[in-house]
Design a protein around this motif. Structure first.
Motif, short mmCIF file in Angstrom:
data_model
loop_
_atom_site.label_atom_id
_atom_site.label_comp_id
_atom_site.label_asym_id
_atom_site.label_seq_id
_atom_site.Cartn_x
_atom_site.Cartn_y
_atom_site.Cartn_z
N ASN A 61 0.90 -1.17 0.00
CA ASN A 61 -0.18 -0.15 0.05
C ASN A 61 0.85 1.19 0.06
O ASN A 61 2.09 1.24 0.21
N GLY A 62 0.14 2.45 -0.21
CA GLY A 62 0.96 3.65 -0.12
C GLY A 62 1.73 4.02 1.29
O GLY A 62 2.81 4.55 1.28
N THR A 63 1.07 3.52 2.32
CA THR A 63 1.78 4.12 3.61
C THR A 63 3.00 3.08 3.47
O THR A 63 4.11 3.68 4.22
N HIS A 64 3.04 1.90 3.40
CA HIS A 64 3.94 1.05 3.32
C HIS A 64 5.14 1.59 2.45
O HIS A 64 6.24 1.31 2.55
N ALA A 65 4.77 2.10 1.06
CA ALA A 65 5.64 2.73 0.14
C ALA A 65 6.61 3.75 0.84
O ALA A 65 7.64 3.88 0.55
N LEU A 66 5.72 4.70 1.55
CA LEU A 66 6.45 5.82 2.26
C LEU A 66 7.44 5.26 3.36
O LEU A 66 8.64 5.62 3.34
N GLU A 67 7.10 4.41 4.05
CA GLU A 67 7.83 3.89 5.29
C GLU A 67 8.92 3.08 4.77
O GLU A 67 10.20 3.43 5.47
N LEU A 68 8.66 2.50 3.75
CA LEU A 68 10.04 1.63 3.17
C LEU A 68 10.94 2.60 2.50
O LEU A 68 12.41 2.21 2.79
N ALA A 69 10.31 3.44 1.88
CA ALA A 69 11.45 4.47 1.31
C ALA A 69 12.26 5.18 2.22
O ALA A 69 13.25 5.37 2.23
N LEU A 70 11.48 5.68 3.47
CA LEU A 70 12.30 6.51 4.40
C LEU A 70 13.17 5.43 5.06
O LEU A 70 14.58 5.87 5.49
N GLN A 71 12.93 4.25 5.44
CA GLN A 71 13.67 3.19 6.06
C GLN A 71 15.13 3.13 5.12
O GLN A 71 16.41 3.20 5.74
N VAL A 72 14.85 2.88 3.82
CA VAL A 72 16.02 2.67 2.83
C VAL A 72 16.99 3.96 2.86
O VAL A 72 18.11 4.19 2.78
N MET A 73 16.37 5.29 2.95
CA MET A 73 17.02 6.49 3.05
C MET A 73 17.79 6.90 4.60
O MET A 73 18.24 7.99 4.44
N GLY A 74 17.66 6.00 5.46
CA GLY A 74 18.24 6.45 6.74
C GLY A 74 17.71 6.64 7.72
O GLY A 74 18.22 7.03 8.84
N VAL A 75 16.23 6.73 7.75
CA VAL A 75 15.50 7.52 8.86
C VAL A 75 15.17 6.24 9.87
O VAL A 75 14.94 5.19 9.53
N GLY A 76 15.19 6.87 11.07
CA GLY A 76 14.93 5.85 12.25
C GLY A 76 15.09 6.74 13.36
O GLY A 76 14.95 8.09 13.51
N PRO A 77 15.17 6.02 14.48
CA PRO A 77 15.27 6.67 15.86
C PRO A 77 16.29 7.82 15.65
O PRO A 77 17.28 7.54 15.43
N GLY A 78 15.87 9.06 16.28
CA GLY A 78 16.99 10.11 16.50
C GLY A 78 16.83 11.12 15.42
O GLY A 78 17.62 12.01 15.55
N SER A 79 16.19 10.56 14.24
CA SER A 79 16.18 11.65 13.07
C SER A 79 15.01 12.18 12.77
O SER A 79 14.01 12.02 13.61
N GLU A 80 15.01 13.28 12.05
CA GLU A 80 13.45 14.13 11.75
C GLU A 80 13.30 13.96 10.20
O GLU A 80 14.23 13.96 9.58
N VAL A 81 12.12 14.19 9.82
CA VAL A 81 11.71 14.05 8.64
C VAL A 81 10.59 15.59 8.61
O VAL A 81 9.58 15.37 9.31
N ILE A 82 10.98 16.21 7.45
CA ILE A 82 10.00 17.43 7.28
C ILE A 82 8.95 17.03 6.50
O ILE A 82 9.07 16.55 5.42
N VAL A 83 7.75 17.21 6.96
CA VAL A 83 6.40 17.00 6.05
C VAL A 83 5.58 18.35 6.23
O VAL A 83 5.82 19.06 7.07
N PRO A 84 4.69 18.56 5.17
CA PRO A 84 3.79 19.46 5.10
C PRO A 84 2.70 19.21 6.26
O PRO A 84 2.38 17.94 6.55
N ALA A 85 2.17 20.40 6.91
CA ALA A 85 1.32 20.14 8.05
C ALA A 85 -0.27 19.78 7.27
O ALA A 85 -0.67 19.12 8.15
N PHE A 86 -0.47 20.26 6.00
CA PHE A 86 -1.57 19.98 5.41
C PHE A 86 -1.51 18.69 4.58
O PHE A 86 -0.93 19.03 3.47
#
Length: 386
Positions: A61-86
Motif C-alpha cells: 500500500n502507499g503508507t508502506h511505500a513511504l515507510e519503506l522508502a524512508l527506511q532505505v533513506m536512513g530514517v530511524g530513531p533520532g532523526s527528523e523528517v520534514i512534512v507538510p502540515a496539510f
C-alpha cells in the motif's frame, strides 16, 4: 427537451475486459505471489518506464511505500523528517512508525503543497528527509526543493500518492532525481483496491528496498539466509495484473481531467467567496487527483455543513485534510517537542486551509462539460446560503 438538473458522474473504480483478462492471466499462471509469478515484475517495469525511473518496487500500500522508502533513506530513531502540515496522516506516520520525529511545516496558500522556504527553516542536523506532497496532482516547487536538497545534503522523498503520470516542466516524477512513493488505494488515480510503489533513481537503493520488503531474503535464497531485517510488503500477482490495465488508460483519463478542470476551475472562480486551488504552472501535466477549492473564512463547522449539503445534492464532496498536528494520532509517537497551538502559529496557511477547504473526487472531472456547469451551479447555490 429534457434538461438535467443533477450531474451524472462515472463510477470509480473503472474497469473493463483488460482487468478481467489480467485477473484470469494471473490465476492461470499457477503462481499467485511475486516470487513465482510474472505480473508484479511486469507491472514494475511498465510503471518505472511510464514515470521515467530506473526502478520501481511494488508494495502492499502507499503508507508502506513511504515507510519503506524512508527506511532505505536512513530514517530511524533520532532523526527528523520534514512534512507538510496539510496532508493525509500517512505522510507523517510513515516517519513516526520508524521512530523518527515528524516536523510539520506550512504549505503554500495557493497550491496547498509544502512551502520550500518553511522547509528550509526547519532543517537541522537531525533532518534525514524532506517530504513534499504533490497535493491533488499539482507538483510541489521541485526546483526550489531540489536546490534546498543540494545545499543541505538532505534528500527528498516525493509523496506522489496523488501524482500518477504528472510532469514538472516536461519531466516525469521518476526523472526528478529523487525517490517517489505512490498509492493505489481504492480512490486513487490507478487502483487495485490497495497497493503502492516506490520509484528509485539508483540500483543500490532499489536492491536494499527489495530485501527489506521481502523479509530481508535474497531472491535466490533457498536456506532462509535473511540478509537484513525486513517485513513482508510484497504485492500479490492479482493486484499487479489489475494495475497493469489501470496504467494503460491513465494518460487518457489525465487528459480528460485536465480539460474539465480548466472549465470547472474557471466557473468556481466566478462564484463569490470561492477560491479554487491554483497549481504551479511549471506542473505542465497535473494529474488532478482532486478538484479542490477553498471558501476562506467559513470556519470548520460551517465548512463541514456545506460539504454535507453538497453530498445531498449529488456531488462526491469531502472536507479537506485536517492539519496533522490537529489529530490525536500525530501526538502518539514521534511528535516534536511543541504543542498544537504553537504549530498552528508556525503554519497559518495549513491551519486555514484545513478549516475552509473542500475537495471533489476526481471522477467528477471525468464527467461531461455540462456536468461541470451543473457542479458549479450546485456549489454556487450551496455557498450562497452560508
Amino acid at each position: 427537451m429534457n434538461v438535467r438538473q443533477a450531474p451524472e458522474f462515472p463510477q470509480w473504480p473503472q474497469y473493463d475486459e483488460s482487468e478481467r483478462d489480467g485477473l484470469v492471466r494471473a490465476l492461470e499462471q499457477g503462481q499467485w505471489w511475486r516470487m513465482g509469478g510474472s505480473e508484479v515484475d511486469s507491472f514494475e517495469r511498465e510503471f518505472a518506464e511510464h514515470h521515467g525511473a530506473a526502478h520501481a518496487l511494488a508494495v502492499t500500500n502507499g503508507t508502506h511505500a513511504l515507510e519503506l522508502a524512508l527506511q532505505v533513506m536512513g530514517v530511524g530513531p533520532g532523526s527528523e523528517v520534514i512534512v507538510p502540515a496539510f496532508t493525509f496522516i500517512s505522510s507523517s506516520q510513515a516517519a513516526q512508525r520508524l521512530g523518527a520525529v515528524a516536523v510539520p511545516v506550512d504549505v503554500d496558500p495557493d497550491t496547498y503543497s509544502i512551502d520550500a522556504a518553511a522547509a528550509a527553516a526547519a532543517v537541522t542536523s537531525r533532518t534525514r528527509a524532506i517530504m513534499p506532497v504533490h497535493m491533488a496532482g499539482f507538483l510541489a516547487d521541485m526546483d526550489a526543493l531540489a536546490k534546498l536538497s543540494a545545499n543541505t545534503g538532505v534528500p527528498l522523498l516525493q509523496d506522489a500518492a496523488h501524482a500518477h503520470g504528472a510532469r514538472w516542466q516536461g519531466k516525469r516524477v521518476g526523472e526528478l532525481g529523487s525517490v517517489a512513493a505512490f498509492s493505489f488505494q481504492n480512490g486513487k488515480l490507478m487502483t487495485a483496491g490497495e497497493g503502492g510503489a516506490v520509484l528509485f533513481p539508483d540500483t543500490a537503493m532499489y536492491e536494499t528496498a527489495f530485501l527489506r520488503h521481502s523479509c530481508g531474503r535474497p531472491r535466490t535464497d533457498r536456506r532462509y539466509m535473511h540478509a537484513i531485517a525486513g517485513s513482508n510488503l510484497r504485492l500479490n500477482e492479482f493486484s499487479a495484473s489489475v494495475l497493469r490495465a489501470q496504467l494503460r488508460r491513465l494518460d487518457g483519463q489525465i487528459a480528460t481531467r485536465h480539460e474539465r478542470w480548466a472549465l470547472l476551475s474557471g466557473l468556481l472562480e466566478s462564484i463569490d467567496g470561492v477560491v479554487p486551488q491554483r497549481g504551479d504552472e511549471r506542473t505542465d501535466v497535473p494529474s488532478h487527483y482532486m478538484a479542490m477549492f477553498r471558501v476562506p473564512g467559513i470556519g470548520e463547522d460551517d465548512r463541514n455543513a456545506l460539504v454535507d449539503r453538497l453530498v445531498e445534492a449529488g456531488l462526491p464532496a469531502f472536507a479537506g485534510f485536517r492539519a496533522i498536528y490537529r489529530t490525536d494520532a500525530f501526538w502518539e509517537l514521534g511528535a516534536p517537542d511543541t504543542t498544537p497551538d504553537e504549530l498552528a502559529e508556525r503554519c497559518p496557511h495549513s491551519e486555514a486551509i484545513s478549516q475552509d477547504c473542500i475537495w471533489l473526487h476526481h471522477r467528477t472531472l471525468l464527467a461531461s462539460e455540462e456536468d461541470m456547469h451543473l457542479t458549479a451551479a450546485i456549489i454556487a447555490d450551496a455557498v450562497s446560503t452560508v
